[in-house]
Design a protein around this motif. Structure first.
Motif, PDB file in Angstrom:
ATOM      1  N   UNK A 161      73.413  14.961  18.556  1.00 35.77           N
ATOM      2  CA  UNK A 161      73.451  14.696  19.990  1.00 35.77           C
ATOM      3  C   UNK A 161      72.467  15.630  20.681  1.00 35.77           C
ATOM      4  N   UNK A 162      71.456  15.058  21.299  1.00 38.56           N
ATOM      5  CA  UNK A 162      70.400  15.840  21.938  1.00 38.56           C
ATOM      6  C   UNK A 162      70.674  15.985  23.434  1.00 38.56           C
ATOM      7  N   UNK A 163      70.294  17.123  24.030  1.00 36.29           N
ATOM      8  CA  UNK A 163      70.447  17.291  25.478  1.00 36.29           C
ATOM      9  C   UNK A 163      69.636  16.249  26.237  1.00 36.29           C
ATOM     10  N   UNK A 164      70.074  15.923  27.440  1.00 33.18           N
ATOM     11  CA  UNK A 164      69.381  14.906  28.237  1.00 33.18           C
ATOM     12  C   UNK A 164      67.951  15.307  28.571  1.00 33.18           C
ATOM     13  N   UNK A 165      67.668  16.591  28.607  1.00 31.17           N
ATOM     14  CA  UNK A 165      66.315  17.040  28.917  1.00 31.17           C
ATOM     15  C   UNK A 165      65.336  16.884  27.774  1.00 31.17           C
ATOM     16  N   UNK A 166      65.807  16.427  26.624  1.00 32.23           N
ATOM     17  CA  UNK A 166      64.936  16.229  25.464  1.00 32.23           C
ATOM     18  C   UNK A 166      64.642  14.743  25.312  1.00 32.23           C
ATOM     19  N   UNK A 167      63.379  14.384  25.398  1.00 34.77           N
ATOM     20  CA  UNK A 167      62.969  12.995  25.191  1.00 34.77           C
ATOM     21  C   UNK A 167      62.953  12.679  23.700  1.00 34.77           C
ATOM     22  N   UNK A 168      63.266  11.432  23.377  1.00 34.40           N
ATOM     23  CA  UNK A 168      63.235  10.977  21.988  1.00 34.40           C
ATOM     24  C   UNK A 168      62.056  10.021  21.822  1.00 34.40           C
TER      25      UNK A 168
END
Length: 238
Positions: A169-176
């Motif tokens: 689960x990545x933080x919202x501030x990290x784009x995928x």
């Protein structure tokens, strides 16, 4: 007469039940592989012995060279720059020649190779939406789940959800960013060095850089040195 008829009926039923599943297990791709392999041998493109030798070589390739490459890049900024700008040259530094990966005269046409570096605001993940293109010379054979339609089709549409199903689960501030491989291009991910690894050697760092980290469905963590996914949940359609 009726007894014989019943016996024959039961026999046919057992035959269908035991034989048919074995036939169904052979996929179209397996039939194609067998036909193409036998045709190549018949035409003299390669021999059965050469095919056996290459198959045994391919089966023993693993992610160790790629993990070593990333660990070295974490420790050496100059090598990190080489990996980003000249990935095939950096690959040779860890023993992988993309033009002749086997070392016994078997060239590769997968000559467009790129290493995708993660940043604090960008996370990379690789997929082959069409089939199963994968950087085999440096990562070995792809995992079974990488080749499934469930992963291929959903990763490009709902990457965050699919990653969460892997336990990431990545933080919202990290784009995928999902990078789609194709016939001529291969990719691997260079994750960021995790906290808690100060003073570690290249060998120690390489141990926590698993195959899944190099695909992008996991992040390296101190103490995690296996590719077994332990925190997963069933796929749920959006």
């Amino acid at each position: 007469m009726s007894h014989d008829h019943e016996h024959d009926h039961d026999h046919d039923h057992d035959h269908d039940r035991t034989v048919k599943p074995m036939v169904d297990e052979i996929t179209d791709f397996e039939v194609l592989e067998i036909a193409l392999r036998e045709l190549c041998i018949e035409k003299g493109i390669f021999t059965a012995e050469e095919h056996r030798r290459f198959t045994e070589y391919a089966e023993q390739i693993g992610p160790t060279p790629a993990a070593t490459l990333v660990a070295r890049a974490w420790l050496d900024p100059d090598f990190a720059e080489l990996a980003r700008t000249e990935p095939m040259t950096a690959s040779k530094e860890v023993g992988v020649d993309w033009m002749e990966p086997t070392g016994f005269g078997t060239p590769s046409d997968f000559t467009a190779f790129e290493i995708l570096a993660d940043t604090p605001t960008l996370h990379n993940v690789i997929v082959c939406a069409l089939c199963s293109c994968y950087p085999r010379p440096i990562l070995g054979n792809s995992p079974e789940w990488y080749r499934t339609p469930n992963y291929r089709r959903r990763m490009v549409r709902w990457p965050r959800q699919v990653l969460s199903e892997f336990g990431l689960s990545l933080p919202e501030g990290v784009d995928v960013r999902v990078q789609d491989s194709n016939q001529k291009h291969r990719y691997m991910v260079m994750p960021m060095r995790p906290a808690g690894t100060d003073g570690w050697s290249e060998e120690q760092l390489a141990e926590i850089i698993t195959r899944d980290c190099l695909i992008g469905v996991a992040l390296p963590k101190p103490g995690v040195t296996t590719n077994v996914i332990v925190d997963t949940r069933p796929a749920v359609h959006p």
